[in-house]
Design an enzyme around this catalytic site. Structure first.
Site, PDB file in Angstrom:
ATOM      1  N   LYS A  32       0.829  -1.196   0.000  1.00 21.53           N
ATOM      2  CA  LYS A  32       0.000   0.000   0.000  1.00 21.53           C
ATOM      3  C   LYS A  32       0.869   1.253   0.000  1.00 21.53           C
ATOM      4  CE  LYS A  32      -3.732  -2.077   2.785  1.00 21.53           C
ATOM      5  NZ  LYS A  32      -4.867  -1.859   1.876  1.00 21.53           N
ATOM      6  N   ASP A  37      -7.765  -3.114  10.373  1.00 19.50           N
ATOM      7  CA  ASP A  37      -8.263  -4.072   9.378  1.00 19.50           C
ATOM      8  C   ASP A  37      -8.836  -5.334  10.028  1.00 19.50           C
ATOM      9  OD1 ASP A  37      -8.832  -4.378   6.706  1.00 19.50           O
ATOM     10  OD2 ASP A  37      -6.935  -5.332   6.196  1.00 19.50           O
ATOM     11  N   GLU A  55      -6.075  -9.674   0.417  1.00 14.28           N
ATOM     12  CA  GLU A  55      -5.910 -10.759   1.389  1.00 14.28           C
ATOM     13  C   GLU A  55      -7.181 -11.062   2.168  1.00 14.28           C
ATOM     14  OE1 GLU A  55      -6.505  -7.683   3.998  1.00 14.28           O
ATOM     15  OE2 GLU A  55      -5.274  -7.608   2.193  1.00 14.28           O
ATOM     16  N   ARG A  99     -10.336 -11.386   1.262  1.00 13.67           N
ATOM     17  CA  ARG A  99     -11.207 -12.422   0.677  1.00 13.67           C
ATOM     18  C   ARG A  99     -10.588 -13.807   0.815  1.00 13.67           C
ATOM     19  NH1 ARG A  99     -11.305  -9.061  -4.553  1.00 13.67           N
ATOM     20  NH2 ARG A  99     -10.927  -7.573  -2.874  1.00 13.67           N
TER      21      ARG A  99
END
Length: 234
Positions: A86, A97, A158, A160
């Site tokens: 990112k 997250d 990541e 999913r």
């Protein structure tokens, strides 16, 4: 305080003992034996190994043997994006997250504290998505708990992956009547709805109506987005 998958697991174990529900933790060695290939792939570049937290609250007043509700929470305790890293501008937010995991933990703990007459099961696939010589790479093909193989295109997708293992495991093992996953899965949701509501995807009209009404009443609003067949190829 450093928040790792192990810190999440320790909180759940302490909460379960305090409030009277059951919890167990599957460590990385167990995950490998049981075939959680997607969860392991996401966490393989981190110094903190991935794990899976399995929680259940069952009231003696709950009907039947099947859970009425199954919850899966995305537990990425920090997300660098991996090799597909990112940008630095907003990466510090990625300690959040694990918001889906926190919501699932809160729901199970609340059900137990209020002694609600329900049977609910929660599963949290927890990992850090880090950058390391061992990290998964774009182009890698990995396994998963369901037996399907997955080609990695973007390592920053990541969420999913861990949800795929968690959803398949909960559905096949416990067969809940209703199955919901909660996740900070994509910034596209914020781009669409801002912070005023969460995106809701379901094919079940009754469930959508119930979650919408409850969300407006409690100010935890959701807004339903379409799952039309037109989108399947995407």
């Amino acid at each position: 305080t450093h928040k790792s998958p192990q810190v999440l697991a320790q909180y759940v174990l302490q909460s379960a003992e305090k409030y009277g529900y059951e919890a167990r933790v599957l460590d990385a060695k167990t995950l490998k034996v049981e075939g959680f290939g997607a969860l392991l792939a996401v966490g393989q570049g981190s110094a903190s190994p991935p794990l899976l937290i399995d929680m259940v609250y069952r009231s003696p007043l709950a009907p039947g043997d099947r859970p009425q509700l199954g919850l899966v929470g995305k537990g990425i305790t920090f997300d660098t994006g991996g090799i597909s890293i990112k940008g630095s501008t907003n990466m510090h937010y990625m300690k959040s997250d694990m918001g889906g995991a926190a919501a699932v933990i809160g729901a199970i703990e609340l059900a137990a504290r209020l002694q609600l007459p329900v049977h609910v099961r929660g599963v949290i696939p927890a990992a850090e998505n880090s950058v390391d010589a061992l990290s998964m790479r774009p182009g890698d093909v990995i396994g998963s708990w369901s037996g399907k193989s997955i080609e990695i295109i973007d390592t920053d997708a990541e969420g999913r992956l861990v949800l795929a293992d968690g959803l398949a495991y909960l559905q096949a093992t416990y067969q809940p009547e209703t199955l919901i996953d909660l996740a900070t899965l994509t910034g596209s949701s914020v781009a669409t709805l801002g912070y005023a509501a969460a995106a809701l995807f379901t094919q079940n009209d009754d469930l959508a109506a119930l979650l919408s009404e409850t969300g407006f009443r409690t100010h935890e609003r959701v807004w339903r987005l379409p799952l039309w067949s037109d989108y399947e190829d995407d």
